[in-house]
Design a protein around this motif. Structure first.
Motif, PDB file in Angstrom:
ATOM      1  N   PRO A 257       0.836  -1.210   0.000  1.00  0.00           N
ATOM      2  CA  PRO A 257       0.000   0.000   0.000  1.00  0.00           C
ATOM      3  C   PRO A 257       0.864   1.250   0.000  1.00  0.00           C
ATOM      4  CG  PRO A 257       0.112  -0.914   2.206  1.00  0.00           C
ATOM      5  CD  PRO A 257       0.866  -1.870   1.312  1.00  0.00           C
ATOM      6  N   PRO A 258       0.302   2.375  -0.429  1.00  0.00           N
ATOM      7  CA  PRO A 258       1.059   3.639  -0.358  1.00  0.00           C
ATOM      8  C   PRO A 258       1.357   4.013   1.087  1.00  0.00           C
ATOM      9  CG  PRO A 258      -0.851   3.843  -1.813  1.00  0.00           C
ATOM     10  CD  PRO A 258      -1.006   2.546  -1.087  1.00  0.00           C
ATOM     11  N   ILE A 259       2.525   4.578   1.295  1.00  0.00           N
ATOM     12  CA  ILE A 259       2.923   5.003   2.630  1.00  0.00           C
ATOM     13  C   ILE A 259       2.298   6.359   2.923  1.00  0.00           C
ATOM     14  CG2 ILE A 259       4.879   5.598   4.119  1.00  0.00           C
ATOM     15  CD1 ILE A 259       6.561   3.653   2.603  1.00  0.00           C
ATOM     16  N   ALA A 260       1.639   6.474   4.058  1.00  0.00           N
ATOM     17  CA  ALA A 260       0.998   7.723   4.435  1.00  0.00           C
ATOM     18  C   ALA A 260       2.045   8.799   4.697  1.00  0.00           C
ATOM     19  CB  ALA A 260       0.118   7.527   5.677  1.00  0.00           C
ATOM     20  N   GLN A 261       1.645  10.049   4.483  1.00  0.00           N
ATOM     21  CA  GLN A 261       2.569  11.159   4.703  1.00  0.00           C
ATOM     22  C   GLN A 261       3.015  11.235   6.151  1.00  0.00           C
ATOM     23  OE1 GLN A 261       3.895  13.054   2.411  1.00  0.00           O
ATOM     24  NE2 GLN A 261       2.756  12.081   0.745  1.00  0.00           N
ATOM     25  N   ARG A 262       2.132  10.811   7.058  1.00  0.00           N
ATOM     26  CA  ARG A 262       2.505  10.816   8.475  1.00  0.00           C
ATOM     27  C   ARG A 262       3.662   9.875   8.734  1.00  0.00           C
ATOM     28  NH1 ARG A 262       1.004   7.068  11.985  1.00  0.00           N
ATOM     29  NH2 ARG A 262      -0.580   6.337  10.525  1.00  0.00           N
ATOM     30  N   SER A 263       3.609   8.694   8.138  1.00  0.00           N
ATOM     31  CA  SER A 263       4.696   7.731   8.313  1.00  0.00           C
ATOM     32  C   SER A 263       5.905   8.094   7.474  1.00  0.00           C
ATOM     33  CB  SER A 263       4.201   6.327   7.949  1.00  0.00           C
ATOM     34  OG  SER A 263       3.086   5.968   8.730  1.00  0.00           O
ATOM     35  N   LEU A 264       5.671   8.707   6.314  1.00  0.00           N
ATOM     36  CA  LEU A 264       6.779   9.049   5.429  1.00  0.00           C
ATOM     37  C   LEU A 264       7.654  10.134   6.036  1.00  0.00           C
ATOM     38  CD1 LEU A 264       8.040   8.520   2.670  1.00  0.00           C
ATOM     39  CD2 LEU A 264       6.550  10.295   1.720  1.00  0.00           C
ATOM     40  N   ALA A 265       7.045  11.047   6.794  1.00  0.00           N
ATOM     41  CA  ALA A 265       7.823  12.129   7.392  1.00  0.00           C
ATOM     42  C   ALA A 265       8.775  11.625   8.468  1.00  0.00           C
ATOM     43  CB  ALA A 265       6.883  13.181   7.970  1.00  0.00           C
TER      44      ALA A 265
END
Length: 427
Positions: A257-265
């Motif tokens: 799945p795409p990585i959420a921006q919260r986790s990506l940061a």
């Protein structure tokens, strides 16, 4: 008596509001999902329905292929905790032959396909019953071990599940995952209740803090806490309607799945050490370092020369990730997926070539002029699927093979299509 009669008449009066049960078209809300599948069948000019049946079969084959093909940030090194509810509710037979047997067989297929499409990932299995959670297998990349342990975990479903204990065990297992790996939890939940020792909302806050993505597949009905956990962690919550739908929902978790921006940061870019082991074949069986079993074939670690049964895996001695070059290639295609092929619905758009660009098999030829009207030519299924880049036509079997196994358009890769580099040089 008169008052009672008036009261009854008022209750069943059609002028009273129905509390949102009826829709604008006058039908009930639960009738929206009801479809008269037999009305879809239409006879052709010869009185046959084979054309319509073939079209419906092709639609079912392509249903899993029509996915999001945008270039998004996805995790190639996934760490998935599979939580399975093995409480007494799994003994229900509303899903044939039973929920327990169907889930085990579907998860066996899921694990094999998961590691085939995500060879650099790892999976651990957690089961919950008798108000407890048990870690069946540790994080590893061997699907055979997971399938064997899952089938031997609980022969007969029993007790009540504990969703909080299962999530806490999953969170503890993912606590030592490196920063370059994703943290995912997939819960197959069968019960409508959960026996938890504390406040499960505290566990939810901990999952959000640790950037754990939790998805839940319910076998019975929509449960509020399961849906809340999935929404808060940017996961998915679904309810299985029947046996094919359950398999479809579980296999949807195969692509990363795409990585959420919260986790990506929170993720830091760093290097990952990998080793390419050497395959060996010995005359005399020796013990492997992973299972301590005598084998004649295996792989040797390039750092410590430890013998491993299979790869990809982590060396039990030095902790080095052991992979082969095909494993890296199969993981890379998730970043640049093949575009969804477009179904050709108009015979007037078909060129003179009546061969599939993949298998060179014969495709349906356009009807001769004067044989059918223009309206029929636009509604009859063509059985062709065009690549949006090279505009080459493929059959349904090649379409499925390209998107599920090959992950490359042959014409685009060879540069012989309408939009390939070879065509650009000629023009």
């Amino acid at each position: 008596m008169d008052d009672d009669e008036n009261m009854i008449i008022d209750v069943v009066s059609p002028d009273e509001p129905t509390g949102g049960l009826k829709q604008e078209n006058g039908g009930y809300a639960w009738e929206e999902e009801y479809k008269r599948s037999w009305d879809v069948l239409q006879e052709d000019e010869n009185g046959l329905i084979s054309t319509t049946v073939t079209q419906l079969s092709n639609q079912l084959k392509r249903k899993r292929l029509l996915r999001d093909t945008r270039t998004l940030h996805r995790g190639l090194v996934r760490h998935l905790i599979l939580v399975v509810d093995l409480s007494e509710s799994m003994a229900e037979k509303d899903l044939k032959p039973s929920r327990h047997d169907l889930v085990l067989s579907t998860l066996s297929t899921f694990l094999v396909e998961f590691f085939d499409q995500n060879p650099l990932s790892q999976v651990a299995v957690v089961v919950t019953h008798d108000e407890l959670a048990h870690l069946v297998t540790e994080l590893s990349s061997n699907p055979a071990d997971h399938v064997r342990a899952l089938r031997n975990a609980v022969r007969t479903p029993k007790g009540e599940p504990s969703l909080q204990n299962a999530l806490e065990m999953a969170r503890g297992t993912l606590a030592h995952v490196p920063s370059h790996g994703t943290r995912e939890v997939l819960v197959v939940f069968s019960s409508l209740t959960t026996c938890d020792p504390g406040n499960i909302l505290d566990t939810l806050d901990a999952l959000v803090k640790d950037s754990v993505r939790a998805s839940v597949i319910s076998l019975a009905a929509e449960v509020h806490i399961c849906k809340k956990i999935a929404q808060s962690t940017h996961g998915t919550f679904t309810v299985a309607l029947n046996e094919p739908h359950l398999k479809e929902l579980i296999l949807e978790n195969v692509p990363p799945p795409p990585i959420a921006q919260r986790s990506l940061a929170r993720k830091a870019s760093n290097l990952m050490r990998m080793g390419f082991p050497e395959r060996i074949t010995e005359r005399v069986p020796t013990l492997c370092a992973c299972h301590s079993k005598p084998t004649t074939k295996g792989f040797t670690c390039p750092v410590c020369s430890a013998k491993m049964c299979s790869v990809p895996a982590e060396c039990v001695l030095c902790g080095l990730t052991l992979v082969l070059s095909p494993h890296l290639a199969r993981s890379y295609h998730h970043l640049f997926p093949v575009l969804n092929f477009v179904e050709v619905t108009d015979w007037s758009e078909i060129h003179a070539d009546n061969e599939c660009a993949g298998c060179m098999g014969a495709l349906s030829a356009p009807p001769a002029p004067g044989e059918q009207s223009l309206a029929v030519m636009r509604t009859q299924a063509t059985g062709r699927y065009a690549c949006p880049q090279c505009n080459q036509h493929y059959c349904i079997e090649c379409d499925v093979f390209i998107h599920e196994a090959l992950h490359n358009c042959p014409t685009c890769s060879s540069g012989t299509g309408a939009g390939g580099p070879a065509a650009d040089m000629e023009t």
